[in-house]
Design a protein around this motif. Sequence first.
Motif, PDB file in Angstrom:
ATOM      1  N   SER A 251      45.938  34.526  34.448  1.00 15.26           N
ATOM      2  CA  SER A 251      47.438  34.605  34.473  1.00 15.26           C
ATOM      3  C   SER A 251      47.466  35.493  35.089  1.00 15.26           C
ATOM      4  N   PRO A 252      48.902  35.573  35.473  1.00 17.39           N
ATOM      5  CA  PRO A 252      48.922  36.633  36.994  1.00 17.39           C
ATOM      6  C   PRO A 252      48.274  37.987  36.377  1.00 17.39           C
ATOM      7  N   CYS A 253      47.848  38.379  35.688  1.00 16.90           N
ATOM      8  CA  CYS A 253      47.520  39.644  36.160  1.00 16.90           C
ATOM      9  C   CYS A 253      46.032  39.799  36.156  1.00 16.90           C
ATOM     10  N   SER A 254      45.668  38.754  35.949  1.00 17.97           N
ATOM     11  CA  SER A 254      43.845  38.306  36.622  1.00 17.97           C
ATOM     12  C   SER A 254      43.798  38.575  37.555  1.00 17.97           C
ATOM     13  N   GLN A 255      45.320  38.425  38.688  1.00 22.91           N
ATOM     14  CA  GLN A 255      43.941  37.462  40.014  1.00 22.91           C
ATOM     15  C   GLN A 255      45.033  38.571  41.425  1.00 22.91           C
ATOM     16  N   ARG A 256      44.179  38.993  41.693  1.00 16.76           N
ATOM     17  CA  ARG A 256      44.098  39.923  43.095  1.00 16.76           C
ATOM     18  C   ARG A 256      43.599  39.645  44.067  1.00 16.76           C
ATOM     19  N   TYR A 257      44.121  39.461  45.170  1.00 19.31           N
ATOM     20  CA  TYR A 257      43.312  39.693  46.665  1.00 19.31           C
ATOM     21  C   TYR A 257      43.011  40.610  47.646  1.00 19.31           C
ATOM     22  N   LEU A 258      42.487  40.427  47.980  1.00 19.63           N
ATOM     23  CA  LEU A 258      41.657  41.324  48.989  1.00 19.63           C
ATOM     24  C   LEU A 258      42.324  41.065  50.735  1.00 19.63           C
ATOM     25  N   ALA A 259      43.381  41.770  51.443  1.00 21.34           N
ATOM     26  CA  ALA A 259      43.442  41.458  52.719  1.00 21.34           C
ATOM     27  C   ALA A 259      43.628  42.407  53.803  1.00 21.34           C
ATOM     28  N   ASP A 260      43.397  42.343  54.510  1.00 30.05           N
ATOM     29  CA  ASP A 260      43.168  42.955  55.892  1.00 30.05           C
ATOM     30  C   ASP A 260      44.071  43.790  56.776  1.00 30.05           C
ATOM     31  N   ARG A 317      27.168  38.805  51.463  1.00 32.73           N
ATOM     32  CA  ARG A 317      27.362  40.545  52.885  1.00 32.73           C
ATOM     33  C   ARG A 317      27.436  41.330  51.719  1.00 32.73           C
ATOM     34  N   ALA A 318      27.536  42.123  52.104  1.00 32.43           N
ATOM     35  CA  ALA A 318      28.878  44.148  51.754  1.00 32.43           C
ATOM     36  C   ALA A 318      30.184  44.048  51.424  1.00 32.43           C
ATOM     37  N   PRO A 319      30.218  43.771  50.491  1.00 36.34           N
ATOM     38  CA  PRO A 319      32.030  43.691  49.832  1.00 36.34           C
ATOM     39  C   PRO A 319      32.990  44.155  50.865  1.00 36.34           C
ATOM     40  N   LEU A 320      34.261  43.095  51.162  1.00 39.52           N
ATOM     41  CA  LEU A 320      35.472  43.442  52.102  1.00 39.52           C
ATOM     42  C   LEU A 320      35.481  45.419  51.805  1.00 39.52           C
ATOM     43  N   ALA A 321      35.951  45.724  52.925  1.00 37.34           N
ATOM     44  CA  ALA A 321      36.748  47.154  52.766  1.00 37.34           C
ATOM     45  C   ALA A 321      37.917  47.269  53.848  1.00 37.34           C
ATOM     46  N   TRP A 322      38.733  45.779  52.362  1.00 38.50           N
ATOM     47  CA  TRP A 322      39.826  45.848  52.524  1.00 38.50           C
ATOM     48  C   TRP A 322      41.182  46.450  51.342  1.00 38.50           C
ATOM     49  N   ASN A 323      42.407  46.081  51.543  1.00 37.04           N
ATOM     50  CA  ASN A 323      42.738  46.266  50.782  1.00 37.04           C
ATOM     51  C   ASN A 323      43.421  45.383  49.591  1.00 37.04           C
TER      52      ASN A 323
END
Length: 441
Positions: A251-260, A317-323
């Motif tokens: 569902s759109p509510c469940s989807q997120r993305y990290l981006a630098d 690895r350690a989790p990404l430090a992105w937005n």
Amino acid sequence: MPEHTAAADFAALLRELKDRSGLSYGVLAKRLHMSTSTLHRYCNGDAVPADYAPVERLARLCKAHPEELVELHRRWVLADAVRGRKGAAAAETPPEEADSGTGPGQAASEAAPPAEAASAGAPPAAPADADTGAGPAPARRRTRTAVLAGIAVAAVAAGVALAVGLPGGGSDGDGDGGRHRPVGAAGVTAEGTAPASSSPPSAAASPSSPAKGTGPARTPAGSAPAGAPSGEGQKSGVPVTVRAEPYAWESPCSQRYLADKPASEMKPPPLEEGAAAWVAAHGAVSSGQQYLRLTVQGTGPETVVVDGLTVRVAGKRAPLAWNDYAMAYPGVGCGGGVQTRAFAVSLDSARPSLTPEPGNEDFPFKVSESDPEVYYLTASVSAYDVDWYLELKWSSGDRSGTLTVDDEGRPFRTSGNKGRPAYEFPIGGDGWVPEGTTKLE
């Protein structure tokens, strides 16, 4: 299955869902962001959508039951496969045959004289009417084709002669000058094993030894059988194909993305069918969890048993430090629900493994060309940035093997998002804002 039957069965279920909803074509088309005429063509069987995402959105708008969603996806897979075979057959029709009605045998025989001249070391002589325009148009076309074929053969013959005269072109050294080493697609040998000197095309190979009948490791999973070069499914003898959709949304509510990237440089959230392009444009990574849809289908009438899916971790690895960017627009309702054949896996675990969602059955399952299966996988992670892929174990009669399933030759990638700055895109807004600051009226 005949084309008209597959497309008609798919369209019939679409019409049934549409009629039951009580919504008009115009209302549905507006909510799906498509034209009314396009929706008419889908429901009448005149066209089959190239992507499944709009079909699933239509079904959810029409309040389809989970069993109906699975059946709709099965019918779309069959209709899409028939359309793909039709397109491939049209692409293989030689242009000369389609234009002039000349059969393959005629074309070959007309090209023979120039070929003989080339083999004798002399350039082919153009027929008397080749440049004069005399004779019927089809005859001139065949003449020009024959001349061009002769020139090509002469060029190839000259190249072979030059290669034989070059140092290393003979039998000294390693005995074959490197010319007889059988190499297939993507650095895979004809025997189906990676050359000893070749590196795998993605982050890591499977840590386990290949089972009998296993295809080449780390090849993309697509419409061709996973574990075999594209177009080599029948030659490899693998009786099953796997199509992976790593950017499907539960569902759109469940989807997120990290981006630098800062929020000012990010495009608005896409629709589901545009997610892959959006992710590629921003170099984004699935955030917190990844929802993966796998379509598994046999390549023939025989039954293939899917014995299981194993999760393999290629890197941690350690989790990404992105937005962190949420795909849902604030205030918009979210659909979704547990599908049949649904599984979950925690990538934080030392040994991640799939477990069926409540109310779902576990492996094994059976598939064939006319009876595909769809599996929905939710991979969650909070403490790591994980590269991972899947191994699908299959058996059919006295044959068995393991197919690698990944993101077109690369591992899937999912990163934790705990503590990361989160953003959302308000309806009617012109940019991303910190999550939770949007006031809903």
